[in-house]
Every structure is written in C-alpha cells, then in structure tokens.
Design an enzyme around this catalytic site. Structure first.
Site, PDB file in Angstrom:
ATOM      1  N   ASP A 190     -10.948  -0.576  -8.013  1.00  0.00           N
ATOM      2  CA  ASP A 190     -11.458  -1.281  -9.185  1.00  0.00           C
ATOM      3  C   ASP A 190     -12.971  -1.505  -9.074  1.00  0.00           C
ATOM      4  O   ASP A 190     -13.610  -1.133  -8.077  1.00  0.00           O
ATOM      5  CB  ASP A 190     -10.695  -2.620  -9.288  1.00  0.00           C
ATOM      6  CG  ASP A 190     -10.418  -3.015 -10.728  1.00  0.00           C
ATOM      7  OD1 ASP A 190     -11.230  -2.668 -11.598  1.00  0.00           O
ATOM      8  OD2 ASP A 190      -9.401  -3.687 -10.950  1.00  0.00           O
TER       9      ASP A 190
ATOM     10  N   GLY B 141     -15.279   2.914 -17.381  1.00  0.00           N
ATOM     11  CA  GLY B 141     -16.084   3.763 -18.259  1.00  0.00           C
ATOM     12  C   GLY B 141     -17.537   3.346 -18.391  1.00  0.00           C
ATOM     13  O   GLY B 141     -18.318   4.024 -19.066  1.00  0.00           O
TER      14      GLY B 141
ATOM     15  N   ASP C 121      -9.432  -2.619 -20.079  1.00  0.00           N
ATOM     16  CA  ASP C 121      -7.973  -2.680 -19.906  1.00  0.00           C
ATOM     17  C   ASP C 121      -7.208  -2.559 -21.224  1.00  0.00           C
ATOM     18  O   ASP C 121      -7.601  -3.121 -22.243  1.00  0.00           O
ATOM     19  CB  ASP C 121      -7.582  -4.024 -19.268  1.00  0.00           C
ATOM     20  CG  ASP C 121      -8.024  -4.110 -17.814  1.00  0.00           C
ATOM     21  OD1 ASP C 121      -8.721  -3.200 -17.341  1.00  0.00           O
ATOM     22  OD2 ASP C 121      -7.658  -5.104 -17.157  1.00  0.00           O
TER      23      ASP C 121
END
Ligand code: GLA
Length: 453
Positions: A144, A179, A199
């Site tokens: 992440d 992104g 998300d």
C-alpha cells in the site's frame, strides 16, 4: 563480510521483478472489502476451505490474501510481529495450510512507515520484511501507499521489488499506490499489478466511476503486468444482482485481477452464478492479455471490445443509465471490429502488425463514435464503420501478411467467421437477421463472445 556485502550489492543491482508470474490477471480472495480489520487465522483458513469446496479454486481463483491488520508491532530486532490473538500460530502456519489446499498465500504491507490502519509499515525494513515473507511462504504481496510522506513512489516500490527479488522467493508484487503517480507509466518494470484509482466501495457509483477511469489505460496492460481497478464487491450487498453482473463483466473485459472480496461462507446462488461464470472468467484470463477498449460511446450506452487469442473477441454492451434501453445491435458490424490494446507504450509503429494509427488506448476506428442524438444503436453507422475498420486495420493477430509496401493486410472479418455466444445466457445466438434489438435493463451489460467457426 566483504563477499556478503558484494553479493548483496550485486544481486540488488541486478534485481528485477519475477518475470514468470501473473501471465494472466491474478485471481483469488482478499479479506479487506468484507472483513476490514476483522481478520484471524480461523477466518482465513475457513475462506481457503470454502474456495476449494465452492468450486472457485477449480474456476481459477487461487490466491488467499490477508489485507491490513494481521501485523501489530515490530520486535527489538525490527522483525514484524503478527497479532498473536488473531494469528496464534503465526503466519507460516496459515501459509502452510493454504498451500496444503493447493492454493497460494498473500499478505499486505505498506511502503510508508505505517499502513492505512496504522499498523507498522515496511519503510526502512524492506529487505528484512522480504526475507520474512519468503520464510512465511508468501506468494503475493499487496503493498500500500499509506504512511508515505515525501517518498517517491517509483523508487519506493522499486526498492521493495529489489528486496523481494533478493529474498529469492517468487512473489507477485501488487502495487497499491491508488494511481496518484500514474504507476501504469512505470510499474510494468516493478510489479505485476498496480492500482489505478482510490478504493472501491460497494455501490454502483463507486464501481462505475472507477470503470470510467480505466479507459485510457488499455495499452499498459498485458501478460505479467495489469491495471488494477481494485477488488470485487460482488456479494457484499450494496449493489443489485444486475449491477454485480455488470461489475464482474466490466472487470473481466478490462483484464483486471479478479480478487473476490465477499464472505465466501455466505454466498447466494446469484453470487455464485457471477463469480463462477467460467465463460466470463475465460475472457478475463485470455492468454493474449489485452484490456478492452471503448469502441463506441454514447454516454450512457457504450460498446467495449476485448481482443482475444485466436482472432476472437468479446464485445460488451453497457447500459450505464438509470433507464431501460432497447438497442439495435448490428452483429455484422461487430464481427468486423479489431482492437489494438498494447502494453507499456509498446505499440508497433503505426501501420505495423497490430498497430492502430495513433493508438493510445485506442478504440477501433470505424466512424461509430459521436452518435449523440441518434437512437442508441450499434447498427446505424454500419457503412462508415465497416469502411473505417477494414481500411485502417492492418495486421492484428497473425493473419496472413502481404499488403502494399510489405505491410500485412488482414482478411476482413465477417459474421460468417464466427458464432456469437451470450456469456450470461450461456447460449449461442440464433440470428435471423444480422441486426436485432436487445433489451437492456438499467445498469446492465450484455457480453458476447465471437467464437471462430
Ligand atoms: C487502503 C487500500 C485498501 C486496503 C486498505 C487497508 O485503503 O487501498 O485496498 O488495503 O488500505 O487499510
């Protein structure tokens, strides 16, 4: 000591991603969408059992991934510490169990100092963690972007890629950077999939909004490296069954990773019909690895095309409006379409094999765009479309060469080349004429596979 350091420097200088992994988009299950932080070894093992017994394993789902919250601390040596209450036997035990079922095991961390749930992240511990994951038997790492501050995304993820490579266990590297730094432009060298957006949530607007953001990215996807529009919400309850069918179909058209995110112990027959639709999964998993492109956009009615191996293709009609639509579909015209998604900016020169002129994310030419004001129809611009397609589409997919100037020329495709199969009805169409009206409820799709005769 010198030799050890030299060996280390040499290995990481030559590090790369493991390049034989994720030749088709990864499929599996991830804990986050349904369970959030409520993960435990019991849950993960139950989900693994279920994935075998409910047929998902046979359908191709093989990764069981624990998302955030399995980790709780670092010890005095900096070693990551799993939550002992939730994972009393440690992570290797869970990995071994998952492997014993013939499945693969995935885990989660973040490139920053903390994860999104403020658990310890990987920053500064990349090589140590990579060795730990290898020791656990990890096959897939979702990494992440929480806890990062002034870090550069490309170098942070490259650092972790190098750490994984150095640790020596082949691990699919799933980049979850949302992104922000356009990872599709650099991540092909670094990971096997990369999130393209923030998300997903379990509702129509979130899903369709994410879908709309994938449109220009087709050329970056291909075997070994996939755009990731986030995990599936099918079965989590926030969308209608029709909407979940659309969600799943669109993800398959995009050659997206298919990570189920629902409670596998509470699947309804409708959820099963979707997640186990093998004809749709075959579209997602097609070995050519092309992501669909938009062939025609009337705003709330669109036609998407995914080129498949063997000169086949999938065509998806999307009614994203809140109204029922009846659309005139010209199957003869659809039969002619070729599309040209290529990865990593790696388009061949314009006019070369498979090269669509000016191709980024290219919808196939054919004069079918810009139909605003016309009735929703795939058929009306047929004459223009047909001409455009055959005149401007040299060379895709291994058809005979020999056009002017040595460029390959394609034999035109016609409806005679194909049978047309409806992938939700699971039957071939019997076309009395080459066009027909198709009724589409709000938020629905039709997906057809053009199968070579
Ligand atoms: C981020 C990611 C999600 C999930 C959570 C976990 O929001 O994008 O997919 O992993 O963190 O905290």
């Amino acid at each position: 000591m010198f030799l050890v350091v030299a060996a280390f420097v040499f290995t990481s200088a030559n590090a790369q991603k493991f390049d034989q992994l994720a030749k088709t988009p990864p499929m599996g299950w991830n804990s986050w969408n349904k369970f959030g932080c409520n993960v435990s070894e019991t849950l993960i093992m139950q989900m693994a059992d279920e994935m075998v017994s409910n047929g998902m394993k046979d359908a191709g789902y093989d990764y069981i991934v624990i998302d955030d919250c399995w980790q709780i601390d670092r010890d005095e040596n900096g070693e990551i510490v799993p939550d002992k209450e939730r994972f009393p036997h440690g992570m290797k035990y869970v990995a071994d169990y998952v492997h014993s079922l013939g499945l693969k095991f995935g885990i989660y961390s973040s490139a920053g100092a903390v994860t999104c749930q403020r658990r310890p992240g990987g920053f500064g511990h990349e090589y140590q963690d990579a060795r730990t994951y290898a020791r656990y038997g990890v096959d897939y790492l979702k990494y992440d972007w929480c806890g990062s501050t002034t870090q550069n995304a490309q170098s942070s993820y490259t650092n972790m890629r190098n750490a994984l490579f150095t640790a020596g266990r082949p691990i699919v590297f799933s980049i979850c950077e949302w992104g922000s730094s356009k990872p599709w432009e650099w991540a092909g060298e670094v990971g096997h999939l990369w999130r393209t957006t923030g998300d997903i949530s379990d509702n129509w607007n979130s899903m369709i909004d994410i879908f709309n953001k994938q449109r220009e990215l087709a050329r970056y996807a291909g075997p070994g490296g996939w755009n990731d529009p986030d995990m599936l919400e099918v079965g989590n309850g926030g969308m209608t069954n029709e909407e979940y069918k659309t969600h799943f179909s669109l993800w398959c058209m995009l050659a997206s990773p298919l990570m189920a995110g629902n409670d596998l112990q509470k699947m309804t027959p409708e959820n099963r019909e979707i997640l186990l639709n093998k004809e749709l999964i075959a579209i997602d998993q097609d070995s050519l690895g092309r992501q669909a492109t938009c062939y025609r956009d009337n705003g709330d009615y669109q036609i998407w095309v995914k080129t498949l191996s063997n000169n086949e293709k999938a065509i998806c009609l999307l009614n994203s409006s809140d109204e029922k639509k009846s659309v005139l579909v010209d199957f003869a015209l659809l039969a002619q379409i070729r599309s040209f998604g290529r990865r990593f900016g790696g388009f061949p020169p314009a006019g070369g094999p498979g090269g669509a002129p000016g191709a980024p994310g290219a919808a196939v030419p054919g004069g079918a765009q810009g139909g605003a004001g016309r009735p929703a129809s795939a058929g009306l611009p047929a004459a223009q479309g047909a001409q455009g397609v055959s005149a401007r589409t040299p060379g895709a997919g291994g058809m005979p060469a020999g056009g002017p100037g040595g460029q390959p020329r394609m034999a035109p495709l016609t409806l005679d080349n194909f049978r047309v199969r409806d992938l939700w009805e699971h039957k071939d169409l019997t076309l009395k004429e080459t066009s027909m009206y198709v009724d589409m409820p709000p938020h629905s799709v039709k997906v057809y596979r053009f199968i070579r005769k």
